[in-house]
Design a protein around this motif. Structure first.
Motif, short mmCIF file in Angstrom:
data_model
loop_
_atom_site.label_atom_id
_atom_site.label_comp_id
_atom_site.label_asym_id
_atom_site.label_seq_id
_atom_site.Cartn_x
_atom_site.Cartn_y
_atom_site.Cartn_z
N ALA A 7 0.81 -1.07 0.06
CA ALA A 7 0.17 0.26 -0.44
C ALA A 7 0.95 1.26 -0.40
CB ALA A 7 -1.19 0.35 1.18
N VAL A 8 1.57 1.17 0.45
CA VAL A 8 3.36 2.51 0.89
C VAL A 8 3.37 2.63 -0.25
CG1 VAL A 8 4.93 3.28 1.33
CG2 VAL A 8 3.22 2.26 3.45
N ILE A 32 12.36 -9.47 2.22
CA ILE A 32 11.60 -8.28 1.51
C ILE A 32 10.25 -9.07 0.50
CG2 ILE A 32 11.41 -6.46 0.29
CD1 ILE A 32 14.36 -5.80 1.88
N ALA A 33 8.91 -8.90 0.02
CA ALA A 33 8.11 -8.97 -0.66
C ALA A 33 8.39 -7.51 -1.69
CB ALA A 33 6.99 -8.51 -0.12
N SER A 34 9.92 -7.64 -2.82
CA SER A 34 9.69 -6.84 -3.81
C SER A 34 8.81 -7.04 -4.74
CB SER A 34 11.23 -7.14 -4.28
OG SER A 34 11.41 -8.68 -3.89
N GLU A 35 8.18 -7.78 -5.08
CA GLU A 35 6.96 -8.22 -6.14
C GLU A 35 5.60 -7.71 -6.37
OE1 GLU A 35 9.07 -12.14 -5.53
OE2 GLU A 35 8.16 -11.14 -4.49
N ALA A 36 5.49 -7.64 -4.02
CA ALA A 36 4.32 -6.80 -4.00
C ALA A 36 4.72 -5.43 -3.49
CB ALA A 36 3.66 -6.94 -2.58
N HIS A 37 5.99 -4.73 -3.78
CA HIS A 37 6.62 -3.53 -4.17
C HIS A 37 6.10 -2.91 -4.99
CE1 HIS A 37 9.08 -4.00 -0.27
NE2 HIS A 37 8.26 -4.41 0.29
N ALA A 38 6.41 -3.91 -5.94
CA ALA A 38 6.80 -3.62 -7.48
C ALA A 38 5.48 -3.76 -7.79
CB ALA A 38 7.23 -4.97 -8.00
N VAL A 39 4.04 -3.73 -7.74
CA VAL A 39 3.02 -4.53 -8.00
C VAL A 39 2.05 -3.03 -7.53
CG1 VAL A 39 0.39 -5.48 -7.71
CG2 VAL A 39 2.75 -6.62 -8.68
N GLY A 40 2.40 -3.08 -5.90
CA GLY A 40 2.10 -1.31 -5.43
C GLY A 40 2.41 -0.64 -6.26
#
Length: 228
Positions: free
Chosen positions: A138-139, A194-202
């Motif tokens: 979300a951030v 670190i869930a970097s994939e979630a960061h990228a999608v967000g």
């Protein structure tokens, strides 16, 4: 006095004033909620892991973790980093959306970025039994949205996706995200990954969604008449 959610038109000899601390309330509350929730999370019997998101749950039709995982964090460092990010990057987005429907739209946007980021992570790691927690998706949605507000005056809309500043900043953010993903853990977060994939999608969700939201709900500035 201008209507709620709009600036007063600047008058000659009377420059517009902005308060020193003008973070919109909704962004401040979102940021404050992150460490507060973690404070109570520590007292849960399982540290809240029963509410974490597990990609394998998608196969069983259990979707609640997409939302509840945003309420959990892996340590104080994890919680404080997300709180600071939500405050810093949420403020310009909340200001853009204004004071009428803006707070509700902001909250829905924040939640949607987090849910879609977690869903994207789950689809990429389909069947994994490793739990994931945090509001980072979300951030990063807020970061993506704020990327299109760089250098834009209040009420000035958003930058185009093809704007050089947007492209450069997006590449930089994704580069940093990829680098931290390669490190494999979050420093100071008790070894949490670190869930970097979630960061990228967000980030991508926020980058794309802020354009339509700005057109539908964005605050507009009342400009003074042109002087001949």
């Amino acid at each position: 006095m201008s209507p709620p959610g709009r600036f007063e038109a600047p008058q000659p000899g009377n420059p517009p004033r902005e308060p020193i601390f003008n973070v919109p309330l909704v962004a401040l509350l979102i940021a404050a909620s992150i460490p507060v929730l973690y404070f109570f999370q520590r007292d849960l019997p399982d540290l809240g892991m029963s509410m974490a998101f597990v990609p394998a749950d998608l196969q069983q039709g259990r979707w609640s973790g997409l939302l509840t995982a945003m309420l959990l964090h892996g340590g104080w460092a994890h919680a404080w980093m997300n709180a600071i990010g939500a405050l810093a990057f949420g403020a310009p987005v909340a200001r853009l959306l204004g004071n009428r429907a803006g707070p509700i739209v902001f909250l829905l946007f924040y939640v949607a970025c987090g849910v879609l980021a977690t869903l994207g992570y789950g689809l990429i790691h389909w069947g994994s039994a490793a739990p994931m927690v945090g509001a980072s998706g979300a951030v990063f949605g807020l970061i993506g949205a704020a990327t299109r507000l760089m250098g834009v005056p209040p009420g000035g809309g958003v930058l185009a996706l093809t704007d050089r500043r947007v492209v450069t900043a997006s590449l930089a953010w994704m580069g940093v995200n990829a680098l931290t993903g390669l490190i494999g853990f979050a420093p100071g977060a008790d070894g949490a990954g670190i869930a970097s994939e979630a960061h990228a999608v967000g980030f991508v969700v926020g980058l794309l969604a802020i354009g339509p939201l700005a057109r539908a709900f964005g605050r507009r500035v009342e400009r003074a008449p042109a002087r001949g």
